[in-house]
Design a protein around this motif. Sequence first.
Motif, PDB file in Angstrom:
ATOM      1  N   TYR A 153       0.834  -1.207   0.000  1.00  0.00           N
ATOM      2  CA  TYR A 153       0.000   0.000   0.000  1.00  0.00           C
ATOM      3  C   TYR A 153       0.866   1.254   0.000  1.00  0.00           C
ATOM      4  CZ  TYR A 153      -3.621   3.326   1.355  1.00  0.00           C
ATOM      5  OH  TYR A 153      -4.464   4.398   1.398  1.00  0.00           O
ATOM      6  N   ALA A 154       1.897   1.277   0.844  1.00  0.00           N
ATOM      7  CA  ALA A 154       2.773   2.449   0.930  1.00  0.00           C
ATOM      8  C   ALA A 154       3.487   2.714  -0.389  1.00  0.00           C
ATOM      9  CB  ALA A 154       3.788   2.262   2.055  1.00  0.00           C
ATOM     10  N   ASN A 155       3.848   1.659  -1.093  1.00  0.00           N
ATOM     11  CA  ASN A 155       4.565   1.826  -2.353  1.00  0.00           C
ATOM     12  C   ASN A 155       3.655   2.096  -3.540  1.00  0.00           C
ATOM     13  OD1 ASN A 155       7.212   1.511  -1.360  1.00  0.00           O
ATOM     14  ND2 ASN A 155       6.934  -0.698  -1.305  1.00  0.00           N
ATOM     15  N   GLN A 156       2.482   1.461  -3.566  1.00  0.00           N
ATOM     16  CA  GLN A 156       1.654   1.473  -4.761  1.00  0.00           C
ATOM     17  C   GLN A 156       0.501   2.475  -4.749  1.00  0.00           C
ATOM     18  OE1 GLN A 156       2.134  -0.794  -7.369  1.00  0.00           O
ATOM     19  NE2 GLN A 156       3.952  -1.620  -6.399  1.00  0.00           N
ATOM     20  N   GLU A 157      -0.115   2.674  -3.601  1.00  0.00           N
ATOM     21  CA  GLU A 157      -1.360   3.433  -3.579  1.00  0.00           C
ATOM     22  C   GLU A 157      -1.237   4.703  -2.741  1.00  0.00           C
ATOM     23  OE1 GLU A 157      -5.026   1.254  -3.049  1.00  0.00           O
ATOM     24  OE2 GLU A 157      -3.863  -0.612  -3.138  1.00  0.00           O
ATOM     25  N   PRO A 158      -1.654   5.819  -3.312  1.00  0.00           N
ATOM     26  CA  PRO A 158      -1.606   7.058  -2.528  1.00  0.00           C
ATOM     27  C   PRO A 158      -2.763   7.142  -1.535  1.00  0.00           C
ATOM     28  CG  PRO A 158      -2.434   7.512  -4.728  1.00  0.00           C
ATOM     29  CD  PRO A 158      -2.056   6.052  -4.695  1.00  0.00           C
ATOM     30  N   VAL A 159      -2.492   7.775  -0.429  1.00  0.00           N
ATOM     31  CA  VAL A 159      -3.539   8.123   0.525  1.00  0.00           C
ATOM     32  C   VAL A 159      -4.404   9.219  -0.086  1.00  0.00           C
ATOM     33  CG1 VAL A 159      -3.938   9.200   2.790  1.00  0.00           C
ATOM     34  CG2 VAL A 159      -2.148   7.482   2.523  1.00  0.00           C
ATOM     35  N   TYR A 160      -3.755  10.096  -0.858  1.00  0.00           N
ATOM     36  CA  TYR A 160      -4.446  11.203  -1.505  1.00  0.00           C
ATOM     37  C   TYR A 160      -3.784  11.452  -2.855  1.00  0.00           C
ATOM     38  CZ  TYR A 160      -6.470  15.812  -2.286  1.00  0.00           C
ATOM     39  OH  TYR A 160      -7.141  16.885  -2.817  1.00  0.00           O
ATOM     40  N   ARG A 161      -4.587  11.568  -3.904  1.00  0.00           N
ATOM     41  CA  ARG A 161      -4.059  11.842  -5.247  1.00  0.00           C
ATOM     42  C   ARG A 161      -4.407  13.291  -5.620  1.00  0.00           C
ATOM     43  NH1 ARG A 161      -2.603   7.993  -8.787  1.00  0.00           N
ATOM     44  NH2 ARG A 161      -3.902   6.447  -7.744  1.00  0.00           N
ATOM     45  N   PHE A 162      -3.407  14.049  -6.094  1.00  0.00           N
ATOM     46  CA  PHE A 162      -3.639  15.428  -6.516  1.00  0.00           C
ATOM     47  C   PHE A 162      -4.584  15.410  -7.714  1.00  0.00           C
ATOM     48  CE2 PHE A 162       0.309  17.840  -4.857  1.00  0.00           C
ATOM     49  CZ  PHE A 162       0.279  17.117  -3.679  1.00  0.00           C
ATOM     50  N   ASP A 163      -5.576  16.297  -7.714  1.00  0.00           N
ATOM     51  CA  ASP A 163      -6.477  16.349  -8.861  1.00  0.00           C
ATOM     52  C   ASP A 163      -5.885  17.251  -9.941  1.00  0.00           C
ATOM     53  OD1 ASP A 163      -7.073  19.012  -8.158  1.00  0.00           O
ATOM     54  OD2 ASP A 163      -8.888  18.448  -7.107  1.00  0.00           O
ATOM     55  N   ASN A 164      -6.472  17.175 -11.130  1.00  0.00           N
ATOM     56  CA  ASN A 164      -5.930  17.912 -12.272  1.00  0.00           C
ATOM     57  C   ASN A 164      -5.945  19.423 -12.055  1.00  0.00           C
ATOM     58  OD1 ASN A 164      -5.290  15.621 -13.727  1.00  0.00           O
ATOM     59  ND2 ASN A 164      -7.283  15.525 -14.717  1.00  0.00           N
ATOM     60  N   SER A 165      -6.961  19.935 -11.374  1.00  0.00           N
ATOM     61  CA  SER A 165      -7.008  21.386 -11.178  1.00  0.00           C
ATOM     62  C   SER A 165      -5.846  21.856 -10.292  1.00  0.00           C
ATOM     63  CB  SER A 165      -8.353  21.822 -10.599  1.00  0.00           C
ATOM     64  OG  SER A 165      -8.525  21.335  -9.295  1.00  0.00           O
ATOM     65  N   LEU A 166      -5.507  21.082  -9.269  1.00  0.00           N
ATOM     66  CA  LEU A 166      -4.367  21.443  -8.431  1.00  0.00           C
ATOM     67  C   LEU A 166      -3.073  21.346  -9.225  1.00  0.00           C
ATOM     68  CD1 LEU A 166      -2.953  22.203  -5.821  1.00  0.00           C
ATOM     69  CD2 LEU A 166      -3.110  19.806  -5.117  1.00  0.00           C
ATOM     70  N   LEU A 167      -2.913  20.278  -9.994  1.00  0.00           N
ATOM     71  CA  LEU A 167      -1.699  20.121 -10.800  1.00  0.00           C
ATOM     72  C   LEU A 167      -1.571  21.254 -11.820  1.00  0.00           C
ATOM     73  CD1 LEU A 167      -1.837  16.266 -11.312  1.00  0.00           C
ATOM     74  CD2 LEU A 167      -0.188  17.523  -9.919  1.00  0.00           C
ATOM     75  N   ASP A 168      -2.697  21.683 -12.412  1.00  0.00           N
ATOM     76  CA  ASP A 168      -2.664  22.807 -13.347  1.00  0.00           C
ATOM     77  C   ASP A 168      -2.215  24.083 -12.654  1.00  0.00           C
ATOM     78  OD1 ASP A 168      -3.496  21.161 -15.398  1.00  0.00           O
ATOM     79  OD2 ASP A 168      -5.601  21.815 -15.317  1.00  0.00           O
ATOM     80  N   LYS A 169      -2.704  24.306 -11.430  1.00  0.00           N
ATOM     81  CA  LYS A 169      -2.324  25.516 -10.690  1.00  0.00           C
ATOM     82  C   LYS A 169      -0.857  25.485 -10.280  1.00  0.00           C
ATOM     83  CE  LYS A 169      -6.947  26.374  -9.057  1.00  0.00           C
ATOM     84  NZ  LYS A 169      -7.917  26.144  -8.026  1.00  0.00           N
TER      85      LYS A 169
END
Length: 191
Positions: A153-169
């Motif tokens: 889980y620690a290696n493969q899956e995020p606790v939280y994934r950044f959404d596209n709007s945040l990545l765009d900003k």
Amino acid sequence: MSARPRLRSTLLRSLLLAAALLTLAACSTLNAVNAYLGNDVAFTAPQLQQSLNRNFPKRYEKLGGLVAVTLMNPRLTIPDDGDRLRLDFDIALAALGSRPSGRFTLTSALRYDAASQGLHLRDPRIDYVDVPQLGGVMTGASRELLNAWLSDYANQEPVYRFDNSLLDKLGSRRIGSTQIEHGRVVVHLDR
């Protein structure tokens, strides 16, 4: 003063007031954007919890399904004065016909992973296990399965994934360190 100049005067004051209010609104919006894209981005426990809720329950199997663990109902807390968040789970085990259940707690720091564009557990540690049918402790096979899940889980899956709007900003800004500060997860940005 006649009605016409008084109307002009009132209209001019109204226009000036509206312009001042629009200027203040624009400044406060600009300040919110600058704070949001200053040197860090902060996440609260409810934001992370919402992400976790979408990704559970999860079932992990070993030995062709002879031993399985199902993790449910994640509960995330972020301490005000610590550097590790806390995750509590309900757990159901299935091994050779028995189905004990209980709960466990892990603590962990977080790290940003560019490949998943998310926050992952860093150095997770199981702090507490309570499985009443097993005398409050887990068997070797169950503990091994839980530790294998935790590592995966620690290696493969995020606790939280950044959404596209945040990545765009964020644009071309790079993610620096990720820390837990004052009850929030703070992602520091490099210039």
